[in-house]
Write an enzyme that holds these catalytic residues in place. Structure first.
Site, short mmCIF file in Angstrom:
data_model
loop_
_atom_site.label_atom_id
_atom_site.label_comp_id
_atom_site.label_asym_id
_atom_site.label_seq_id
_atom_site.Cartn_x
_atom_site.Cartn_y
_atom_site.Cartn_z
N LYS A 55 0.84 -1.21 0.00
CA LYS A 55 0.00 0.00 0.00
C LYS A 55 0.87 1.26 0.00
O LYS A 55 0.55 2.25 -0.65
CB LYS A 55 -0.93 -0.01 1.22
CG LYS A 55 -2.00 1.06 1.18
CD LYS A 55 -3.07 0.82 2.22
CE LYS A 55 -4.12 1.88 2.24
NZ LYS A 55 -5.25 1.57 3.11
N GLU A 139 -7.92 2.66 12.41
CA GLU A 139 -9.16 2.79 11.63
C GLU A 139 -10.20 1.80 12.16
O GLU A 139 -9.93 0.60 12.27
CB GLU A 139 -8.90 2.51 10.14
CG GLU A 139 -10.16 2.71 9.30
CD GLU A 139 -9.95 2.43 7.82
OE1 GLU A 139 -9.80 3.38 7.05
OE2 GLU A 139 -9.92 1.23 7.44
N ALA A 151 -18.23 -7.55 1.61
CA ALA A 151 -16.86 -7.02 1.59
C ALA A 151 -15.83 -8.15 1.70
O ALA A 151 -14.78 -8.11 1.05
CB ALA A 151 -16.67 -6.02 2.71
P1 0O2 Z 1 -7.08 -4.66 4.23
O1 0O2 Z 1 -6.44 -4.63 5.54
O2 0O2 Z 1 -6.56 -5.75 3.36
O3 0O2 Z 1 -8.59 -4.62 4.32
P2 0O2 Z 1 -7.72 2.77 -0.21
O4 0O2 Z 1 -7.11 1.56 0.47
O5 0O2 Z 1 -6.71 3.65 -0.86
O6 0O2 Z 1 -8.87 2.40 -1.14
P3 0O2 Z 1 -7.94 4.49 2.12
O7 0O2 Z 1 -8.07 5.93 1.77
O8 0O2 Z 1 -6.64 4.04 2.68
O9 0O2 Z 1 -8.43 3.61 0.90
O10 0O2 Z 1 -8.96 4.17 3.22
P4 0O2 Z 1 -10.44 3.69 3.16
O11 0O2 Z 1 -11.20 4.31 2.05
O12 0O2 Z 1 -10.92 3.95 4.53
O13 0O2 Z 1 -10.33 2.14 2.83
C1 0O2 Z 1 -9.39 1.29 3.39
C2 0O2 Z 1 -9.97 -0.06 3.75
O14 0O2 Z 1 -11.40 -0.10 3.55
C3 0O2 Z 1 -9.46 -1.17 2.86
O15 0O2 Z 1 -8.25 -1.62 3.40
C4 0O2 Z 1 -10.55 -2.22 2.98
O16 0O2 Z 1 -10.48 -2.91 4.20
C5 0O2 Z 1 -11.78 -1.36 3.00
N1 0O2 Z 1 -12.28 -1.12 1.64
C6 0O2 Z 1 -12.30 0.06 0.99
N2 0O2 Z 1 -12.85 -0.07 -0.23
C7 0O2 Z 1 -13.18 -1.36 -0.37
C8 0O2 Z 1 -13.79 -2.13 -1.42
O17 0O2 Z 1 -14.16 -1.64 -2.50
N3 0O2 Z 1 -13.95 -3.47 -1.18
C9 0O2 Z 1 -13.59 -4.06 -0.02
N4 0O2 Z 1 -13.80 -5.38 0.12
N5 0O2 Z 1 -12.99 -3.37 0.98
C10 0O2 Z 1 -12.79 -2.04 0.82
P5 0O2 Z 1 -7.13 -2.33 2.53
O18 0O2 Z 1 -6.02 -1.38 2.30
O19 0O2 Z 1 -7.73 -2.98 1.35
O20 0O2 Z 1 -6.55 -3.34 3.55
#
Ligand code: 0O2
Length: 221
Positions: A55, A139, A151
């Site tokens: 990331k 978070e 999700a």
């Molecule tokens: P993990 O730990 O594998 O779940 P970004 O990651 O850039 O899209 P940002 O700005 O860092 O987003 O934060 P945001 O929008 O709060 O989203 C971060 C986390 O929200 C993601 O973590 C997911 O857990 C969840 N999420 C956001 N969008 C989606 C989606 O379209 N589908 C699913 N299944 N989960 C989502 P990570 O980084 O994926 O990590």
């Protein structure tokens, strides 16, 4: 920079442990007092190092800004039964004096193009380390069980397709997201009836103590 990940992640591990205890404790307090708990299941994790590194490179985050810009190194997930509970949990978080809300993202009202729904609250949380207090970001994702089902499935498919889903699959996931939103709406319509039934169940015949209000909490994470 070669980071000592174990040392770096230690306060995050501590924060996740403490936050899980605190939110599970809130649920217990509700149940103990015979009150409906908007919190159903609490889980948490520290982001694995390979996910942090991936990331960080995808979002062009420098090492210096990692702690500030990657807000989900410590992650809590709170599952609720009803959409209304999500906002009750957000309110509970705002009222607490041991954590400070620094950002909120309402993907329940503003559904992501993927179909993702969830309410994200970023908090600043102080952990007491032997070297002194460390304030870090965590978070909290708050969602219904239906939102979580979608999700979780979409997230695992993401591993396979790296976000580049074939059109037919994308379409089906969109429809599944709509179906999960419909399920939440339908459940909200009969919320009072469900809660009444759960109340009856928790004060089963011959029980002096409340048994349980709804499903037991997962203990493994
Ligand atoms: P993990 O730990 O594998 O779940 P970004 O990651 O850039 O899209 P940002 O700005 O860092 O987003 O934060 P945001 O929008 O709060 O989203 C971060 C986390 O929200 C993601 O973590 C997911 O857990 C969840 N999420 C956001 N969008 C989606 C989606 O379209 N589908 C699913 N299944 N989960 C989502 P990570 O980084 O994926 O990590």
């Amino acid at each position: 920079m070669q980071r000592d990940w174990e040392t770096f992640l230690m306060p995050y591990e501590q924060a996740v442990k403490e936050l899980k205890i605190k939110f599970r404790g809130m649920r217990s307090q509700f149940l103990q007092s015979g009150t409906y708990s908007p919190i159903e299941i609490v889980t948490g994790r520290v982001k694995p190092v390979d996910s942090i590194v991936e990331k960080q490179s995808r979002r062009y985050i420098t090492d210096e800004l990692l702690e500030q810009d990657m807000q989900d190194i410590a992650g809590l997930r709170i599952q609720c039964q009803f959409v209304e509970d999500i906002y009750a949990v957000v309110e509970l978080i705002h009222q607490r004096t041991d954590m400070k809300v620094v950002e909120e993202r309402d993907y329940v009202t503003n559904v992501k193009p993927s179909g993702y729904r969830s309410y994200h609250v970023v908090i600043e949380y102080p952990v007491q380390m032997v070297e002194g207090e460390k304030k870090l970001l965590a978070e909290i994702q708050i969602r219904t069980m239906a939102m979580n089902f979608w999700a979780t499935i979409e997230h695992s498919l993401n591993y396979k397709y790296q976000g580049d889903f074939p059109d037919a699959l994308k379409e089906r996931l969109k429809r599944a997201a709509e179906a999960s939103a419909l399920l939440d709406d339908e459940m909200s319509e009969i919320r009072e009836e469900i809660q009444e039934a759960q109340q009856l169940f928790s004060y089963g015949k011959g029980q002096n103590m409340p048994r349980r209000q709804s499903l037991p909490e997962k203990k493994d994470d």
